[in-house]
Motif scaffolding. Structure first.
Motif, short mmCIF file in Angstrom:
data_model
loop_
_atom_site.label_atom_id
_atom_site.label_comp_id
_atom_site.label_asym_id
_atom_site.label_seq_id
_atom_site.Cartn_x
_atom_site.Cartn_y
_atom_site.Cartn_z
N SER A 123 0.84 -1.19 0.00
CA SER A 123 0.00 0.00 0.00
C SER A 123 0.88 1.25 0.00
N LEU A 124 0.31 2.34 -0.42
CA LEU A 124 1.06 3.60 -0.44
C LEU A 124 1.47 4.03 0.96
N THR A 125 0.63 3.80 1.95
CA THR A 125 0.98 4.19 3.32
C THR A 125 2.11 3.32 3.88
N THR A 126 2.18 2.06 3.45
CA THR A 126 3.28 1.20 3.88
C THR A 126 4.59 1.70 3.31
N ILE A 127 4.59 2.02 2.02
CA ILE A 127 5.80 2.56 1.39
C ILE A 127 6.16 3.91 2.00
N GLY A 128 5.15 4.75 2.19
CA GLY A 128 5.40 6.07 2.78
C GLY A 128 5.97 5.95 4.19
N GLY A 129 5.48 5.00 4.96
CA GLY A 129 6.00 4.79 6.31
C GLY A 129 7.44 4.32 6.31
N GLY A 130 7.78 3.43 5.35
CA GLY A 130 9.16 2.99 5.22
C GLY A 130 10.08 4.13 4.83
N ILE A 131 9.60 4.99 3.94
CA ILE A 131 10.36 6.18 3.54
C ILE A 131 10.61 7.09 4.75
N THR A 132 9.57 7.29 5.54
CA THR A 132 9.67 8.13 6.73
C THR A 132 10.73 7.58 7.69
N THR A 133 10.68 6.27 7.95
CA THR A 133 11.67 5.65 8.84
C THR A 133 13.08 5.79 8.28
N GLY A 134 13.24 5.53 6.99
CA GLY A 134 14.56 5.64 6.36
C GLY A 134 15.14 7.04 6.46
N ILE A 135 14.30 8.05 6.26
CA ILE A 135 14.77 9.44 6.35
C ILE A 135 15.21 9.77 7.77
N LEU A 136 14.38 9.39 8.75
CA LEU A 136 14.70 9.71 10.14
C LEU A 136 15.98 9.01 10.59
N LEU A 137 16.16 7.76 10.20
CA LEU A 137 17.39 7.02 10.55
C LEU A 137 18.61 7.66 9.88
N ALA A 138 18.45 8.08 8.63
CA ALA A 138 19.56 8.72 7.92
C ALA A 138 19.93 10.05 8.56
N CYS A 139 18.94 10.79 9.03
CA CYS A 139 19.21 12.06 9.73
C CYS A 139 20.01 11.80 11.00
N ALA A 140 19.58 10.80 11.78
CA ALA A 140 20.29 10.46 13.01
C ALA A 140 21.71 10.01 12.71
N PHE A 141 21.87 9.17 11.70
CA PHE A 141 23.20 8.67 11.31
C PHE A 141 24.10 9.83 10.88
N THR A 142 23.56 10.74 10.09
CA THR A 142 24.34 11.87 9.59
C THR A 142 24.80 12.77 10.73
N ILE A 143 23.91 13.03 11.68
CA ILE A 143 24.28 13.87 12.82
C ILE A 143 25.36 13.21 13.65
N VAL A 144 25.20 11.91 13.94
CA VAL A 144 26.22 11.17 14.71
C VAL A 144 27.54 11.17 13.97
N LEU A 145 27.50 10.92 12.67
CA LEU A 145 28.72 10.90 11.86
C LEU A 145 29.43 12.26 11.91
N THR A 146 28.65 13.32 11.85
CA THR A 146 29.22 14.67 11.87
C THR A 146 29.82 14.99 13.23
N VAL A 147 29.12 14.60 14.31
CA VAL A 147 29.62 14.83 15.66
C VAL A 147 30.93 14.08 15.89
N CYS A 148 31.04 12.91 15.31
CA CYS A 148 32.24 12.08 15.48
C CYS A 148 33.33 12.39 14.45
N ASN A 149 33.19 13.53 13.77
CA ASN A 149 34.18 13.98 12.77
C ASN A 149 34.38 12.95 11.66
N GLY A 150 33.29 12.35 11.23
CA GLY A 150 33.38 11.36 10.16
C GLY A 150 33.19 11.91 8.77
N LEU A 151 33.05 13.23 8.65
CA LEU A 151 32.82 13.82 7.34
C LEU A 151 34.00 13.63 6.40
N SER A 152 35.19 13.51 6.97
CA SER A 152 36.39 13.35 6.14
C SER A 152 36.27 12.09 5.27
#
Length: 433
Positions: free
Chosen positions: A93-122
């Protein structure tokens, strides 16, 4: 009234129009594909305007601190639309796909912030070398130009070219180019705004037609996670997560290109601060069904067209956009902007982006061997852009959004070539012949 005040006012309005034109279609298209009710689409549009304006101000204030639009990522926009359009073939269903997209975005945001805090941008910066950034800029230029060129030539209800509207679009392009090339500095800097205003007036006088969007801008029904509440649909989460992380290349390319254009240093903290702002507003926007944010590399083309590099008009333009989102009548008015007219002026603005891509090569020359490091990823990416996504229908569904995306494939191919091939050897061989 001083000349500087007038320049600031018109520059701010020009920024407002540019940001608005790059924003308004995105939430409406997402809401339509995911079959969101019309009043909820209105909410998505208004929150898109509000958050985009605030995000621009935060980037200009405490983020990268340069006049670079913060807007919905074109890369993620395409991936999300692709996932929504393939819902039936995936048996979800569209809501199932949309929910998976939502989870993926939120996890990626958390990962990116942690990576940046840990100086992983290099790590990412080592992957996105100058040559990869050049490939990215060339592919982004072609992707955007294809979109806006196609948008200049609307179709009738019968599916054929609307010749009168198309001729108007061509006329607007010619007008903006003439103003840019022949006008005085004070006039040419506002070629985008002048072209848009004249085109809008001519459109309404000649065709007495208004664009869609008034209902979406004025009606609103608040819904949290309108395209789907977070879930654990693993495949969709992985696709979205990977796309959001790849989108970091946009941040590096935008800040580096802008820094060179306006002769401003780009210390590491600018990249970190920018990623923090992008991640926070992306997470906030996800709650309202919005496409993830990113600094717009295409802003470089706009800056080159206007030659107005100071940040004040940009910050005011962001504030005006937020005001439009808060006051429905303003949004209803701007939503009547003819799409073909907006595409025509943006087409001219983004022609400048090709110059940015070309300049990013820093005068580098190529021989019969080393040309592959540029030509292979760029031409492969462009070729995929011109293939219908339906061609890839027999490929596993979870990788279709990547295989069918020329920008992603081109960048990944460039990264691979830069890591596995020692191009200096081929340069030396050619010199010794």
């Amino acid at each position: 009234m001083s000349k500087g005040y007038v320049v600031t006012v018109f520059s701010s309005v020009q920024w407002l129009i540019f940001i608005f034109a790059n924003t308004v279609v995105v939430p409406i298209s997402i809401g339509t594909v995911f079959e969101v009710p019309q009043d909820t689409i209105g909410m998505m549009l208004r929150f898109s305007l509000i958050l985009t304006g605030v995000a621009c101000m935060f980037q200009g204030w405490i983020g990268h601190r340069m006049p670079i639009m913060e807007g919905h990522s074109g890369l993620l926009w395409g991936v999300i639309l692709n996932l929504g359009l393939t819902a039936s073939s995936m048996g979800m269903s569209l809501t199932t796909i949309g929910g998976g997209i939502t989870t993926g975005i939120l996890l990626a945001c958390a990962f990116t912030i942690v990576l940046t805090v840990c100086n992983g941008l290099s790590l990412f910066q080592s992957l996105f070398s100058p040559m990869v950034m050049s490939v990215y800029l060339f592919l982004l230029t072609f992707q955007l130009i294809f979109i806006f060129f196609k948008g200049m030539f609307p179709l009738t209800k019968d599916g054929v070219l609307d010749i009168p509207l198309s001729l108007l679009s061509i006329g607007i392009v010619i007008l903006v180019v003439i103003i840019k090339l022949k006008g005085s500095k004070s006039i040419s800097n506002f070629s985008i705004l002048i072209g848009l205003m004249i085109g809008w007036i001519l459109h309404d006088l000649l065709f007495m037609d208004v664009s869609q969007g008034e209902l979406e801008a004025s009606s609103m029904s608040f819904t949290l996670f309108p395209i789907g509440e977070p879930n654990l649909e693993f495949g969709i989460i992985v696709v979205t997560f990977f796309a959001v992380v790849i989108n970091l290349s946009n941040t590096f390319a935008s800040i580096e290109a802008a820094g060179k254009l306006i002769n401003k240093e780009t210390p590491q903290r600018r990249f970190r601060n920018s990623i923090y702002v992008t991640s926070v507003f992306t997470a906030l926007g996800t709650g309202f069904g919005l496409v993830p944010y990113t600094p717009f590399t295409s802003s470089i083309g706009f800056l080159q067209s206007t030659r107005i590099f100071h940040s004040k008009p940009f910050l005011i333009g962001g504030g005006l956009l937020t005001t439009i989102g808060l006051v429905p009548i303003f949004g209803s008015f701007l939503a009547t902007m003819p799409i073909s007219v907006g595409n025509a002026v943006l087409f001219v603005a983004y022609l400048q982006l090709f110059g940015t891509a070309f300049s990013s090569l820093n005068g580098k020359t190529f021989n019969s061997n080393t040309i592959f490091r540029l030509a292979a990823p760029v031409l492969a990416g462009i070729s995929i852009m011109n293939i219908s996504p339906t061609v890839f229908s027999d490929i596993p569904l979870y990788i279709q959004p990547f295989i069918s995306n020329g920008l992603i494939i081109g960048v990944l191919l460039s990264v691979t070539l830069e890591k596995i091939v020692n191009w200096k050897v081929f340069e030396t061989v050619e010199l010794n012949r």
